[in-house]
Design an enzyme around this catalytic site. Structure first.
Site, PDB file in Angstrom:
ATOM      1  N   CYS A 260       0.858  -1.179   0.000  1.00 41.80           N
ATOM      2  CA  CYS A 260       0.000   0.000   0.000  1.00 41.80           C
ATOM      3  C   CYS A 260       0.893   1.228   0.000  1.00 41.80           C
ATOM      4  CB  CYS A 260      -0.891  -0.009   1.244  1.00 41.80           C
ATOM      5  SG  CYS A 260      -1.884   1.494   1.440  1.00 41.80           S
TER       6      CYS A 260
ATOM      7  N   CYS B 168       0.508   3.355   3.434  1.00 40.48           N
ATOM      8  CA  CYS B 168       0.989   2.931   4.755  1.00 40.48           C
ATOM      9  C   CYS B 168       2.082   1.870   4.726  1.00 40.48           C
ATOM     10  CB  CYS B 168      -0.175   2.439   5.604  1.00 40.48           C
ATOM     11  SG  CYS B 168      -0.827   0.828   5.101  1.00 40.48           S
TER      12      CYS B 168
ATOM     13  N   CYS C 280      -7.177  -1.331   2.025  1.00 40.26           N
ATOM     14  CA  CYS C 280      -5.980  -1.766   2.737  1.00 40.26           C
ATOM     15  C   CYS C 280      -6.388  -2.201   4.142  1.00 40.26           C
ATOM     16  CB  CYS C 280      -4.967  -0.631   2.799  1.00 40.26           C
ATOM     17  SG  CYS C 280      -3.528  -1.020   3.839  1.00 40.26           S
TER      18      CYS C 280
ATOM     19  N   CYS D  55      -4.617   0.590   6.763  1.00 39.42           N
ATOM     20  CA  CYS D  55      -4.981   2.017   6.816  1.00 39.42           C
ATOM     21  C   CYS D  55      -6.348   2.332   6.220  1.00 39.42           C
ATOM     22  CB  CYS D  55      -3.913   2.874   6.145  1.00 39.42           C
ATOM     23  SG  CYS D  55      -3.881   2.770   4.339  1.00 39.42           S
TER      24      CYS D  55
ATOM     25  N   CYS E 105      -8.857  -6.158  -8.871  1.00 32.89           N
ATOM     26  CA  CYS E 105      -8.603  -5.136  -9.882  1.00 32.89           C
ATOM     27  C   CYS E 105      -8.191  -3.855  -9.148  1.00 32.89           C
ATOM     28  CB  CYS E 105      -9.885  -4.956 -10.689  1.00 32.89           C
ATOM     29  SG  CYS E 105      -9.737  -3.888 -12.109  1.00 32.89           S
TER      30      CYS E 105
END
Length: 150
Positions: free
Chosen positions: A62, A65, A111, A114, A134
């Site tokens: 991510c 984060c 995520c 976060c 996706c």
């Protein structure tokens, strides 16, 4: 590590502690483009993201984060125009939420650390899971495998 992590004290590839930060904090530490997708559930245009047809070996994190999300061996060529994966790197690396926007019912992928919007998951992917995660390239940070780790 990505260019965003320099000005983002919440970025960590080792800390899996859940982050519950106000939107005002994310607006300060993310670029406007990343903020629009990660915090406002925006979407980059199909076939324009830096990773949609990328074939490197490594791990996708991510960008907001640093949470590990996907491995390159779970990435597959898809005609949707966004990076597509058939499984996450580990249980809990992502969370799901029903998305009723644009008159459709979809499953949003967030995520797991976060809560950043990553994209959507569909049931039209390849074996072994049949899933197609996706994802938006702009919210993914790619780290290639090292020669010793391959």
């Amino acid at each position: 590590m990505n260019e965003h992590s320099v000005s983002n004290p919440y970025y960590s590839r080792t800390d899996t502690t859940k982050l519950d930060l106000p939107d005002s904090v994310w607006k300060k530490v993310l670029s406007p483009e990343v903020y629009e997708v990660a915090r406002k559930a925006g979407t980059e245009r199909a076939f324009t993201g830096k990773l949609w047809d990328f074939e490197g070996r490594g791990t996708y994190y991510c960008v907001a984060c640093g949470n590990a999300l996907f491995r390159s061996d779970a990435k597959f060529a898809s005609t949707c125009g966004w990076p597509s994966f058939f499984e996450t790197v580990r249980p809990g690396s992502v969370e799901y939420r029903t998305d009723m926007s644009f008159g459709m019912e979809r499953t949003e992928v967030l995520c797991g650390r976060c809560g950043a919007h990553l994209g959507h998951v569909f049931d039209d992917g390849p074996p072994p899971t049949g899933k197609r995660f996706c994802m938006n390239s702009i919210v993914l940070d790619f780290e290639p495998d090292t020669a010793a780790g391959q």
